[in-house]
Design a protein around this motif. Structure first.
Motif, mmCIF file in Angstrom:
data_model
loop_
_atom_site.group_PDB
_atom_site.id
_atom_site.type_symbol
_atom_site.label_atom_id
_atom_site.label_comp_id
_atom_site.label_asym_id
_atom_site.label_seq_id
_atom_site.Cartn_x
_atom_site.Cartn_y
_atom_site.Cartn_z
ATOM 1 N N ASP A 64 34.603 37.143 45.392
ATOM 2 C CA ASP A 64 36.054 37.043 45.207
ATOM 3 C C ASP A 64 36.475 37.443 43.796
ATOM 4 O OD1 ASP A 64 34.829 34.813 44.118
ATOM 5 O OD2 ASP A 64 36.366 33.416 44.768
ATOM 6 N N GLN A 65 35.512 37.795 42.944
ATOM 7 C CA GLN A 65 35.798 38.181 41.566
ATOM 8 C C GLN A 65 34.947 39.379 41.167
ATOM 9 O OE1 GLN A 65 35.733 34.923 38.659
ATOM 10 N NE2 GLN A 65 35.349 33.557 40.380
ATOM 11 N N THR A 66 35.421 40.107 40.170
ATOM 12 C CA THR A 66 34.648 41.193 39.595
ATOM 13 C C THR A 66 34.067 40.699 38.282
ATOM 14 O OG1 THR A 66 35.999 42.865 40.673
ATOM 15 C CG2 THR A 66 34.793 43.552 38.704
ATOM 16 N N SER A 108 35.005 42.122 43.536
ATOM 17 C CA SER A 108 35.794 41.739 44.704
ATOM 18 C C SER A 108 35.863 43.004 45.561
ATOM 19 C CB SER A 108 37.192 41.268 44.315
ATOM 20 O OG SER A 108 38.010 42.358 43.948
ATOM 21 N N LEU A 109 35.952 42.829 46.861
ATOM 22 C CA LEU A 109 36.012 43.982 47.754
ATOM 23 C C LEU A 109 37.203 44.872 47.411
ATOM 24 C CD1 LEU A 109 34.965 45.547 50.193
ATOM 25 C CD2 LEU A 109 36.207 43.953 51.660
ATOM 26 N N VAL A 113 36.896 48.870 46.272
ATOM 27 C CA VAL A 113 37.560 49.919 47.059
ATOM 28 C C VAL A 113 38.531 50.704 46.180
ATOM 29 C CG1 VAL A 113 39.192 50.314 48.953
ATOM 30 C CG2 VAL A 113 37.264 48.757 49.275
ATOM 31 N N LEU A 114 39.298 50.001 45.363
ATOM 32 C CA LEU A 114 40.278 50.651 44.498
ATOM 33 C C LEU A 114 39.603 51.465 43.391
ATOM 34 C CD1 LEU A 114 43.306 50.977 43.803
ATOM 35 C CD2 LEU A 114 43.063 48.957 42.349
ATOM 36 N N GLN A 115 38.654 50.863 42.678
ATOM 37 C CA GLN A 115 38.027 51.538 41.551
ATOM 38 C C GLN A 115 37.259 52.788 41.968
ATOM 39 O OE1 GLN A 115 36.204 49.175 38.585
ATOM 40 N NE2 GLN A 115 35.186 50.894 37.623
#
Length: 176
Positions: A64-66, A108-109, A113-115
Motif C-alpha cells: 500500500d506504500q512505495t 503501491s500498485l 503502474v503510473l511511474q
C-alpha cells in the motif's frame, strides 16, 4: 486474447505460464515476484518456455506504500512461499524468526503502474500470503479501471480484514 494480466506473487510462474500457453502468447503478463530464488527460477521458466516478451518478470514487491522495506524469508528454497514484507508476521498473523531478510523495493500498485506507464490489467491473480488487502488498497485507481474483468485472490479468511474483501472489491464494481 489481447488482454493484460498481472500475476502478483508469481513465484516460479505457474499461473503466468499456464495463461501464456492457453492463450498461445496472445496476452501480456506482468509477473511480480520479489523473492530472489523464485524470481531467478521465474526468469528461467520464461526462457525455457519461449514466453518472452509475453511475460515480463518484475522483481518488485507490491503493497500500500512505495518504499524500501524488509522482505522476510521463512525458508531459502526455490519456489518457497509465505515470506512477508514489512514485519516478520506469518500468513496466520503470528510473529516468526526469519531465516533471512533483505531490503526490498516495494511500490503501491497505483504508483508502479503510473511511474512505469504499464497498461492497466484486465485480469489479476494475487497470491501473496497475507498482504492482499494492503496491495488492494495500494491499487485503488488501478482496480477502478472499467476494463478490469476478474481478480483471482487467494486469502486467509482467519486474518483481520479478510471479511472486508467482498465489500471493498464490490465498491470497485467487482462481484463475487
Amino acid at each position: 486474447s489481447g488482454d493484460v494480466m498481472y500475476d502478483i506473487g508469481a513465484n516460479v510462474g505457474s499461473y503466468s505460464l499456464i495463461t501464456f500457453g492457453f492463450l498461445k502468447g496472445q496476452v501480456q503478463i506482468y509477473a511480480f515476484e520479489p523473492g530472489f530464488l523464485s524470481f531467478s527460477q521465474l526468469c528461467k521458466n520464461i526462457n525455457l518456455n519461449g514466453a518472452s516478451p509475453a511475460i515480463a518478470p518484475l522483481q518488485v514487491a507490491l503493497s500500500d506504500q512505495t518504499l524500501l522495506s524488509d522482505f522476510h524469508y521463512q525458508n531459502i528454497e526455490t519456489g518457497g512461499a509465505l515470506h512477508p514484507l514489512g514485519e516478520p508476521i506469518n500468513h496466520k498473523g503470528q510473529p516468526f524468526e526469519p531465516v533471512f531478510s533483505l531490503p526490498t523495493l516495494s511500490y503501491s500498485l497505483d504508483d508502479f503502474v503510473l511511474q512505469f506507464d504499464l497498461p492497466k490489467p484486465n485480469h489479476i491473480k494475487m497470491d501473496v500470503d497475507g498482504l492482499e488487502f494492503r496491495i488492494l488498497k495500494g491499487g485503488n485507481n488501478t482496480l477502478s479501471y472499467p476494463g478490469l474483468k476478474s481478480i483471482l485472490l487467494e486469502t486467509n479468511e482467519e486474518l483481520e480484514g479478510s471479511k472486508h474483501y467482498d465489500d471493498w472489491l464490490g465498491s470497485k464494481g467487482l462481484i463475487l
